[in-house]
Scaffold this motif. Structure first.
Motif, PDB file in Angstrom:
ATOM      1  N   TYR A 103       0.829  -1.204   0.000  1.00 30.00           N
ATOM      2  CA  TYR A 103       0.000   0.000   0.000  1.00 30.00           C
ATOM      3  C   TYR A 103       0.869   1.261   0.000  1.00 30.00           C
ATOM      4  O   TYR A 103       0.545   2.259  -0.657  1.00 30.00           O
ATOM      5  CB  TYR A 103      -0.920   0.014   1.219  1.00 30.00           C
ATOM      6  N   GLN A 141      -7.955  -2.215   2.746  1.00 30.11           N
ATOM      7  CA  GLN A 141      -7.781  -1.035   1.903  1.00 30.11           C
ATOM      8  C   GLN A 141      -8.200   0.232   2.659  1.00 30.11           C
ATOM      9  O   GLN A 141      -7.480   1.234   2.672  1.00 30.11           O
ATOM     10  CB  GLN A 141      -8.620  -1.199   0.632  1.00 30.11           C
ATOM     11  N   ALA A 145      -4.575   1.756   3.141  1.00 26.09           N
ATOM     12  CA  ALA A 145      -4.161   2.327   1.859  1.00 26.09           C
ATOM     13  C   ALA A 145      -4.434   3.831   1.827  1.00 26.09           C
ATOM     14  O   ALA A 145      -5.346   4.328   2.485  1.00 26.09           O
ATOM     15  CB  ALA A 145      -4.885   1.632   0.711  1.00 26.09           C
TER      16      ALA A 145
END
Length: 294
Positions: A103, A141, A145
């Motif tokens: 990420y 995510q 991220a």
């Protein structure tokens, strides 16, 4: 070729699963290779290595992607952390640490003048394959991220699928591909079959491609003579489940998982399989052409 530093953090699995970002700071290096000179923006494959670190099989994949007109970025998740390899001692680094690195890498590479941020694929092998697979989870995510960054596809070679994470059936809406040999005694295919079946009930674009009789590292030409890793740790008979607060527990004992658990075994085989290697390369090439459009 360009070596690019990636600022990251080292997290335990519980810290990662809890969404923490305050682990020990570390700089991991990555090698960016471009297929040609110019000013145009290129598609990119970010590569995550296995427990043995960066080996010749990753170099082979780099050459293949470059031949297709695709840039490559290989992350070294070990050297910056003072690790040589984790083959015999997997407890040296959390199993999801490379997801954090991935990420962080896409956030950095998305700003590179030669890289198209909308055409970046993640690919990993064994330990790295596990991270390439689970980096597709929407929950991970959102927690880790950088907003606005997203991989175009996730490709996992012979990953460990023995862990069940909370909300692991909710993956981002991008292709997920798993490649595994049926004779793999390091990361057996059965847990990945079960996981893929769960994902398919949610109508995700996920496929498991199996190669009959192929072993772990079937794509590594350097292993034409099979090797026995007598002390290599394997979770092949373990099943771990995430419970509250990001804790992973042994599904049998209901106690916090550790590499001293009774399910941990030693002794694995790694071996090249020419047919599986050729077939998987063709399949990955198809994914690249469809998703990255070099």
């Amino acid at each position: 070729m360009e070596v690019i530093p990636i600022p990251s953090v080292t997290l335990t699995d519980q810290e990662f699963l809890s969404g923490r970002e305050d682990g020990k700071p570390v700089t991991v290096a990555g090698e960016l290779r471009l297929p040609r000179n110019g000013t145009d923006r290129l598609p990119l494959v970010i590569l995550l290595h296995a427990s043995g670190g960066i080996g010749s099989s990753i170099t082979d994949w780099e050459e293949y992607f470059l031949s297709l007109g695709v840039a490559t970025f290989v992350i070294d998740s070990f050297s910056g952390r003072g690790i040589v390899n984790t083959i015999n001692d997997q407890a040296q680094l959390g199993r999801l640490a490379q997801t954090e690195d991935a990420y962080r890498a896409i956030a950095t590479l998305s700003k590179h003048p030669r890289i198209d941020p909308n055409r970046i694929m993640l690919m990993g092998f064994s330990r790295g394959g596990q991270n390439a697979l689970y980096a597709s989870l929407s929950r991970f995510q959102k927690m880790h991220a950088q907003p606005g960054t997203q991989f175009a596809a996730f490709v996992a070679f012979y990953p460990d699928c023995t862990s069940t994470y909370l909300e692991d059936e909710d993956v981002v809406g991008k292709p997920v591909r798993i490649f595994q040999g049926t004779a793999d005694n390091y990361n057996p295919v059965a847990p990945c079959r079960a996981y893929v079946e769960r994902l398919r009930t949610k109508l995700h674009d996920v496929q498991l491609i199996e190669y009959a009789g192929a072993s772990h590292f079937f794509d590594a030409r350097a292993l034409r003579q099979p090797q026995q890793l007598s002390q290599a740790q394997t979770t092949r008979n373990c099943r771990t489940v995430e419970v509250e607060n990001g804790l992973l527990v042994d599904a049998t004992t209901k106690q916090p998982f550790s590499y001293s658990d009774a399910c941990i075994e030693r002794g694995t085989t790694i071996a090249y399989d020419e047919n599986a290697a050729a077939s998987s390369k063709e399949a990955v090439g198809g994914i690249v052409r469809a998703v990255l459009k070099p």
